[in-house]
Design a protein around this motif. Sequence first.
Motif, PDB file in Angstrom:
ATOM      1  N   SER A  74     -21.146  15.775  30.735  1.00 35.79           N
ATOM      2  CA  SER A  74     -19.785  15.562  31.261  1.00 35.79           C
ATOM      3  C   SER A  74     -18.972  14.841  30.193  1.00 35.79           C
ATOM      4  O   SER A  74     -19.529  14.307  29.236  1.00 35.79           O
ATOM      5  CB  SER A  74     -19.825  14.694  32.523  1.00 35.79           C
ATOM      6  N   ARG A  75     -17.660  14.874  30.367  1.00 32.35           N
ATOM      7  CA  ARG A  75     -16.790  14.006  29.564  1.00 32.35           C
ATOM      8  C   ARG A  75     -16.229  13.022  30.579  1.00 32.35           C
ATOM      9  O   ARG A  75     -15.295  13.351  31.308  1.00 32.35           O
ATOM     10  CB  ARG A  75     -15.669  14.828  28.920  1.00 32.35           C
ATOM     11  N   SER A  76     -16.833  11.838  30.655  1.00 32.70           N
ATOM     12  CA  SER A  76     -16.505  10.901  31.726  1.00 32.70           C
ATOM     13  C   SER A  76     -15.289  10.037  31.388  1.00 32.70           C
ATOM     14  O   SER A  76     -15.330   9.238  30.461  1.00 32.70           O
ATOM     15  CB  SER A  76     -17.711  10.006  32.019  1.00 32.70           C
ATOM     16  N   ALA A 127     -25.272  15.129  18.309  1.00 37.66           N
ATOM     17  CA  ALA A 127     -25.382  16.536  18.703  1.00 37.66           C
ATOM     18  C   ALA A 127     -23.989  17.063  18.997  1.00 37.66           C
ATOM     19  O   ALA A 127     -23.329  16.585  19.913  1.00 37.66           O
ATOM     20  CB  ALA A 127     -26.277  16.681  19.929  1.00 37.66           C
ATOM     21  N   SER A 128     -23.528  17.984  18.177  1.00 34.59           N
ATOM     22  CA  SER A 128     -22.205  18.584  18.368  1.00 34.59           C
ATOM     23  C   SER A 128     -22.066  19.773  17.435  1.00 34.59           C
ATOM     24  O   SER A 128     -22.404  19.665  16.255  1.00 34.59           O
ATOM     25  CB  SER A 128     -21.112  17.573  18.030  1.00 34.59           C
ATOM     26  N   ILE A 129     -21.552  20.869  17.955  1.00 32.90           N
ATOM     27  CA  ILE A 129     -21.383  22.025  17.053  1.00 32.90           C
ATOM     28  C   ILE A 129     -20.326  21.731  15.995  1.00 32.90           C
ATOM     29  O   ILE A 129     -20.298  22.354  14.950  1.00 32.90           O
ATOM     30  CB  ILE A 129     -21.024  23.316  17.823  1.00 32.90           C
ATOM     31  N   ASP A 130     -19.434  20.774  16.257  1.00 33.31           N
ATOM     32  CA  ASP A 130     -18.299  20.523  15.351  1.00 33.31           C
ATOM     33  C   ASP A 130     -18.715  19.905  14.015  1.00 33.31           C
ATOM     34  O   ASP A 130     -17.974  19.983  13.038  1.00 33.31           O
ATOM     35  CB  ASP A 130     -17.282  19.574  16.011  1.00 33.31           C
ATOM     36  N   ASN A 131     -19.856  19.249  13.990  1.00 33.02           N
ATOM     37  CA  ASN A 131     -20.326  18.495  12.818  1.00 33.02           C
ATOM     38  C   ASN A 131     -19.258  17.544  12.282  1.00 33.02           C
ATOM     39  O   ASN A 131     -18.970  17.499  11.081  1.00 33.02           O
ATOM     40  CB  ASN A 131     -20.810  19.414  11.689  1.00 33.02           C
ATOM     41  N   THR A 171     -12.311  29.836  15.066  1.00 37.67           N
ATOM     42  CA  THR A 171     -13.544  29.081  15.323  1.00 37.67           C
ATOM     43  C   THR A 171     -13.201  27.769  16.026  1.00 37.67           C
ATOM     44  O   THR A 171     -12.083  27.271  15.933  1.00 37.67           O
ATOM     45  CB  THR A 171     -14.270  28.750  13.994  1.00 37.67           C
ATOM     46  N   MET A 172     -14.204  27.205  16.717  1.00 39.47           N
ATOM     47  CA  MET A 172     -14.025  25.897  17.369  1.00 39.47           C
ATOM     48  C   MET A 172     -14.111  24.781  16.327  1.00 39.47           C
ATOM     49  O   MET A 172     -14.196  25.043  15.127  1.00 39.47           O
ATOM     50  CB  MET A 172     -15.098  25.695  18.435  1.00 39.47           C
ATOM     51  N   GLY A 173     -14.112  23.553  16.796  1.00 38.66           N
ATOM     52  CA  GLY A 173     -14.261  22.417  15.890  1.00 38.66           C
ATOM     53  C   GLY A 173     -13.307  21.273  16.185  1.00 38.66           C
ATOM     54  O   GLY A 173     -13.275  20.285  15.464  1.00 38.66           O
ATOM     55  N   ARG A 174     -12.501  21.452  17.209  1.00 36.05           N
ATOM     56  CA  ARG A 174     -11.513  20.429  17.593  1.00 36.05           C
ATOM     57  C   ARG A 174     -10.657  20.027  16.393  1.00 36.05           C
ATOM     58  O   ARG A 174      -9.956  20.858  15.865  1.00 36.05           O
ATOM     59  CB  ARG A 174     -12.214  19.215  18.203  1.00 36.05           C
ATOM     60  N   ASN A 175     -10.746  18.782  15.919  1.00 40.82           N
ATOM     61  CA  ASN A 175      -9.906  18.364  14.785  1.00 40.82           C
ATOM     62  C   ASN A 175     -10.597  18.526  13.435  1.00 40.82           C
ATOM     63  O   ASN A 175     -10.098  18.042  12.420  1.00 40.82           O
ATOM     64  CB  ASN A 175      -9.506  16.891  14.948  1.00 40.82           C
ATOM     65  N   ALA A 224      -9.311  27.690  12.046  1.00 40.86           N
ATOM     66  CA  ALA A 224      -9.927  26.646  12.880  1.00 40.86           C
ATOM     67  C   ALA A 224      -8.994  26.364  14.053  1.00 40.86           C
ATOM     68  O   ALA A 224      -7.768  26.344  13.880  1.00 40.86           O
ATOM     69  CB  ALA A 224     -10.128  25.382  12.051  1.00 40.86           C
ATOM     70  N   GLU A 225      -9.574  26.113  15.238  1.00 39.45           N
ATOM     71  CA  GLU A 225      -8.727  25.921  16.424  1.00 39.45           C
ATOM     72  C   GLU A 225      -7.742  24.758  16.249  1.00 39.45           C
ATOM     73  O   GLU A 225      -6.696  24.730  16.886  1.00 39.45           O
ATOM     74  CB  GLU A 225      -9.576  25.716  17.683  1.00 39.45           C
ATOM     75  N   GLY A 226      -8.094  23.803  15.376  1.00 42.88           N
ATOM     76  CA  GLY A 226      -7.229  22.629  15.215  1.00 42.88           C
ATOM     77  C   GLY A 226      -6.187  22.778  14.117  1.00 42.88           C
ATOM     78  O   GLY A 226      -5.437  21.837  13.848  1.00 42.88           O
ATOM     79  N   GLY A 253     -14.374  31.223  20.787  1.00 36.49           N
ATOM     80  CA  GLY A 253     -14.489  30.406  22.000  1.00 36.49           C
ATOM     81  C   GLY A 253     -15.881  29.838  22.269  1.00 36.49           C
ATOM     82  O   GLY A 253     -16.665  29.592  21.346  1.00 36.49           O
ATOM     83  N   HIS A 254     -16.198  29.697  23.554  1.00 34.32           N
ATOM     84  CA  HIS A 254     -17.402  28.957  23.943  1.00 34.32           C
ATOM     85  C   HIS A 254     -18.709  29.670  23.634  1.00 34.32           C
ATOM     86  O   HIS A 254     -19.776  29.061  23.773  1.00 34.32           O
ATOM     87  CB  HIS A 254     -17.333  28.598  25.433  1.00 34.32           C
ATOM     88  N   ILE A 255     -18.627  30.921  23.213  1.00 30.28           N
ATOM     89  CA  ILE A 255     -19.852  31.611  22.787  1.00 30.28           C
ATOM     90  C   ILE A 255     -20.534  30.796  21.676  1.00 30.28           C
ATOM     91  O   ILE A 255     -21.756  30.801  21.524  1.00 30.28           O
ATOM     92  CB  ILE A 255     -19.513  33.047  22.320  1.00 30.28           C
ATOM     93  N   GLN A 256     -19.712  30.053  20.909  1.00 30.62           N
ATOM     94  CA  GLN A 256     -20.236  29.249  19.790  1.00 30.62           C
ATOM     95  C   GLN A 256     -21.101  28.081  20.270  1.00 30.62           C
ATOM     96  O   GLN A 256     -21.831  27.485  19.493  1.00 30.62           O
ATOM     97  CB  GLN A 256     -19.077  28.686  18.945  1.00 30.62           C
ATOM     98  N   ARG A 257     -20.967  27.721  21.532  1.00 29.03           N
ATOM     99  CA  ARG A 257     -21.719  26.559  22.027  1.00 29.03           C
ATOM    100  C   ARG A 257     -23.066  26.927  22.647  1.00 29.03           C
ATOM    101  O   ARG A 257     -23.898  26.060  22.899  1.00 29.03           O
ATOM    102  CB  ARG A 257     -20.867  25.827  23.066  1.00 29.03           C
ATOM    103  N   GLY A 258     -23.242  28.252  22.934  1.00 31.55           N
ATOM    104  CA  GLY A 258     -24.445  28.632  23.673  1.00 31.55           C
ATOM    105  C   GLY A 258     -25.537  29.176  22.787  1.00 31.55           C
ATOM    106  O   GLY A 258     -25.425  29.203  21.566  1.00 31.55           O
TER     107      GLY A 258
END
Length: 324
Positions: A74-76, A127-131, A171-175, A224-226, A253-258
Amino acid sequence: MTDKFTVGVLTSGGDAPGMNAAIRAVARAAQANNMNVLGVAHGFEGLINGEFKQMGARDVGGILQRGGTVLWTSRSKRFQEPGGQREAIRKMNEAGMDALIVIGGEGSMNGALALSKQGIKTIGIPASIDNDIYGTNIAIGTDTAMNTIMDAVDKLRDTASSHQRAFLIETMGRNSGYLAVMAGVICGAEIVLIPETPVVREEVAATVEDAYKRGKTHAIIINAEGSDISTPDLAQMIDEMDLGFKTRMTILGHIQRGGSPTAYDRLLASRMGVRAVEALAEGTHSVMTGLKGKGVDFVSLEEVVGNKRQVSMEYYHMVKTLAR
Ligand code: F6P
């Protein structure tokens, strides 16, 4: 309750392939060190709610090869508030939890540090795909995501070449532009657009047109998405400029996370899980496991949270060098 040293383990933030391998390593290394393990469901949210369950060696059987996280994540928002953290510490004390291992990304290391500042023995596992986590060469999940991207771009290149098209791939990666830059090198992109550098639209256009003039059968552009231009806007721009290639776009998208973690991620997760437990056994805490050179070392959570991991501009420039 047990007299044994009890360690909690949770996964938090975006899931990453290899999280399960890390959970398994923690549970089994803990047993080897005569510790008891409580799995915490739903990340920090579950810590606040006291969602704990015993996690023995058999409970983590058959998960090494599975993507996602069997503990859920979760992101709490609640945990970011002092009241949420207080509640979580109360639940940990009630359950007799002596320490906590947090498996997750940048935000999760923030949470781990917040607990550690309040006297909880805490260890982070990146642990994060973004590295994008400071203090480790690579985080668990990044290698699998890169392989997923590589597989997708290879497939897109087949169809791009057949139709002489320019493909814009997001591709994903946030910032962070890490995934985009690496994808650029390993997938043979013409150009990559990342948050770390402003997008020069004229340069993108010139690169695409130049690739066409040099007789290329396709042009791959990784966005990159950011980055400061959205992929649909970029596609429209290239189409309207009539640069030779027709344009198509794919947002991965989220295919990169699975997906099942690669051999590299399973190994990294196993090593980091074992080292995290060893740290607690040695009396070390308030640290994150980090890959430095060939070894898994410890870096203080304070240092992790206080710094930003930079994308290698060497690889960014390499994309241009290799796109001939
Ligand atoms: O941090 C991992 C990540 O996949 C980022 O690359 C992306 O920006 C974000 O999570 C997406 O989050 P969500 O799954 O909440 O849409």
